[in-house]
Design an enzyme around this catalytic site. Structure first.
Site, PDB file in Angstrom:
ATOM      1  N   GLN A 285      -1.488 -20.134  29.165  1.00  0.00           N
ATOM      2  CA  GLN A 285      -0.678 -19.749  28.001  1.00  0.00           C
ATOM      3  C   GLN A 285      -0.662 -20.996  27.139  1.00  0.00           C
ATOM      4  OE1 GLN A 285       1.147 -16.967  27.258  1.00  0.00           O
ATOM      5  NE2 GLN A 285       1.113 -15.910  29.373  1.00  0.00           N
ATOM      6  N   TYR A 314      -3.545  -9.027  36.253  1.00  0.00           N
ATOM      7  CA  TYR A 314      -4.125  -9.744  35.009  1.00  0.00           C
ATOM      8  C   TYR A 314      -3.445 -11.266  35.085  1.00  0.00           C
ATOM      9  CZ  TYR A 314      -4.482  -5.195  33.209  1.00  0.00           C
ATOM     10  OH  TYR A 314      -4.730  -3.828  33.302  1.00  0.00           O
ATOM     11  N   GLU A 335      -7.420 -10.662  38.880  1.00  0.00           N
ATOM     12  CA  GLU A 335      -7.821 -11.052  37.620  1.00  0.00           C
ATOM     13  C   GLU A 335      -9.451 -10.663  37.275  1.00  0.00           C
ATOM     14  OE1 GLU A 335      -7.038 -13.013  34.727  1.00  0.00           O
ATOM     15  OE2 GLU A 335      -9.111 -12.982  34.556  1.00  0.00           O
ATOM     16  N   ASP A 383       0.513  -8.487  32.730  1.00  0.00           N
ATOM     17  CA  ASP A 383       0.576  -9.159  31.806  1.00  0.00           C
ATOM     18  C   ASP A 383      -0.805  -8.945  30.958  1.00  0.00           C
ATOM     19  OD1 ASP A 383       0.695 -11.494  29.745  1.00  0.00           O
ATOM     20  OD2 ASP A 383       0.598 -13.062  31.173  1.00  0.00           O
ATOM     21  N   CYS A 410       1.502  -9.139  25.006  1.00  0.00           N
ATOM     22  CA  CYS A 410       1.505 -10.023  23.609  1.00  0.00           C
ATOM     23  C   CYS A 410       0.916  -8.855  22.504  1.00  0.00           C
ATOM     24  CB  CYS A 410       0.199 -11.015  23.908  1.00  0.00           C
ATOM     25  SG  CYS A 410      -1.349 -10.121  24.336  1.00  0.00           S
TER      26      CYS A 410
END
Ligand code: SAH
Length: 455
Positions: A285, A314, A335, A383, A410
């Site tokens: 991030q 994720y 992931e 995410d 996002c």
């Protein structure tokens, strides 16, 4: 027939702001998208590009100003797309983001009852990014770092990038002058010649450790080790200098292969009290403190108990996974980038966390494998990247029937689409909480916590 012509100057009133931060005006119903124009303003717009359905323009004079207008720091920050909202006050930016999410959500009939909460501000409005990724070009015999003007090949050299950590800006200048001294050539995209394409810098928010990545067109980097040693000698924060090789004729920044030129191949940082190591290809991030607040919100609103099993899809290097671990019985992270999963496993060990388990692969596949192995999740955290959730993943989650789906997003457009699918499958969502992770830009991050309807 278009009501406007290229290079014409026209006086208009601004009625809206697009998701890209452009002012909207209409001439006989035909929309103009106008740079540097805010709702409520009256401007003289210079028409730059005319299309069948709309035109682009820029405001050259403001006849009436918005109370939310502030003095722009530097026009180049708008031209390059670095800070498209720099002319809007921070309060105005937050209101803009809340309204964007409302508009997107309320387009869906099933989402009209959802309350969009006011956007939570970031603690730093500028210089908040812990990562820079900038192109390198030769200008007057010197290597320069900067940005390209939007939709053009015009390179703008820069020293202050406005939204990046100041230490990163300083290191970029040091690296470019060292590279100049060593006679390294800059990439030329038209001829596909030259050596250095991009410089990446990533800094740990709490650790202050810095990694520099030199992105080169070829494996060979003459005097690579000397250059790297010089970078570390001149910048005490730098603990890692990596090379990334990108041989392709592409505007994708990174190639597939890395090698370590000096120091380590990872940096460390801390999030919510856990220590993380971060390798070059792993996602991290870019606004650490605001991301911590967002994770905390997601945890606080999930109603977790020590009897629950959670999935973090994720998961990257496991930042959310490890934050969840103390609150649940077991947590499973998945992931797609194998290196990130290697980091995640080491991170769990580093923090003596034994109930976090990781798997490399696509979330949509691994979640089904886990189900076949008898792993049942009570809470699923997601995410995903901007494109949102894969339909196959959504189906797998619905089949799993978790009590809670906590969605960190996002991209409000794909969030709304995916939330609509979950509501149809019997989940409930009362409110969505936007977070401002990216001040001065139009990006919006949101958290939505869905609960299974026991209705
Ligand atoms: N939760 C992490 C990472 C979020 S970014 C954090 O907060 O740091 C999104 C992550 O999803 C990236 O690491 C990306 O590599 C990964 N990803 C993208 N597509 C995926 C897929 N289909 N399955 C699993 N992971 C995916």
């Amino acid at each position: 027939m278009c009501p406007v012509k290229k290079n014409q100057d026209i006086t208009v009133e601004i009625i809206d702001l697009t998701y890209e931060g452009l002012g909207v005006a209409k001439v006989d119903g035909y929309p103009l998208f106008i740079e540097n124009a805010l709702p409520g303003e009256k401007v003289v717009a210079h028409i730059m590009k005319v299309g069948k359905k709309f035109a682009f323009a820029k405001a050259i004079q403001h006849l009436k100003q918005s109370p939310y207008r502030v003095k722009a720091r530097d026009v180049q920050l708008t031209q390059t797309g670095i800070a498209p909202l720099q002319h809007l006050s921070y309060e105005g930016q937050l209101a803009f983001k809340t309204k964007q999410v409302e508009t997107i959500f309320h387009k869906w009939p099933s989402l009209q009852g959802i309350n969009v909460l006011p956007t939570i501000p970031a603690s730093k409005e500028t210089h908040y990014r812990n990562k820079a990724q900038v192109p390198v070009r030769k200008v007057d015999g010197e290597l320069q770092v900067g940005f390209f003007k939007k939709n053009s090949h015009d390179f703008v050299p820069m020293t202050d990038f406005y939204i990046q950590d100041e230490i990163i800006d300083r290191i970029l200048q040091s690296v470019r002058s060292i590279l100049t001294r060593f006679g390294v050539s800059a990439y030329n995209e038209l001829k596909h010649e030259g050596v250095l394409r991009h410089i990446l810098v990533r800094k740990g928010e709490y650790s202050n450790e810095v990694m520099v990545v030199l992105v080169t067109r070829k494996q060979k980097l003459f005097k690579g080790t000397e250059i790297a040693n010089e970078i570390m000698a001149e910048n005490p924060e730098v603990v890692s200098v990596m090379q990334n090789i990108n041989e392709a004729k592409t505007n994708v920044i990174l190639g597939p292969n890395y090698r370590c030129l000096a120091g380590r191949d990872v940096i460390h940082d801390t999030m919510l009290g856990h220590e993380f190591l971060i390798s070059a290809p792993s996602f991290y991030q870019i606004n650490t403190k605001q991301a911590e607040r967002m994770y905390q919100y997601a945890i606080d609103h999930a109603g977790l108990t020590k009897e629950m099993t959670a999935i973090d899809a994720y998961c990257g290097i496991g930042t959310i996974t490890l934050s969840l671990a103390p609150h649940v019985k077991e947590v499973y992270g998945v992931e797609v980038v194998p290196q990130a999963i290697e980091d995640a496993i080491k991170n769990a060990e580093r923090n003596h966390i034994k109930n976090a388990h990781f798997m490399a692969g696509k979330a949509e596949d691994v979640i089904e494998d886990w189900r076949h192995e008898g792993i049942h999740a009570d809470a699923i955290f997601v995410d995903p990247p901007r494109k949102g959730l894969d339909p196959q993943f959504i189906q797998a989650v619905i089949a799993e029937e978790p009590e809670i789906i906590s969605y960190i997003s996002c991209n409000p457009a794909t969030l709304a689409r995916d939330v609509a699918a979950f509501l149809e499958a019997g989940y409930q969502l009362d409110e969505v909480q936007p977070f401002d992770m990216f001040p001065q830009t139009t990006h919006i991050e949101c958290v939505a916590v869905l609960v299974k309807n026991r209705g």
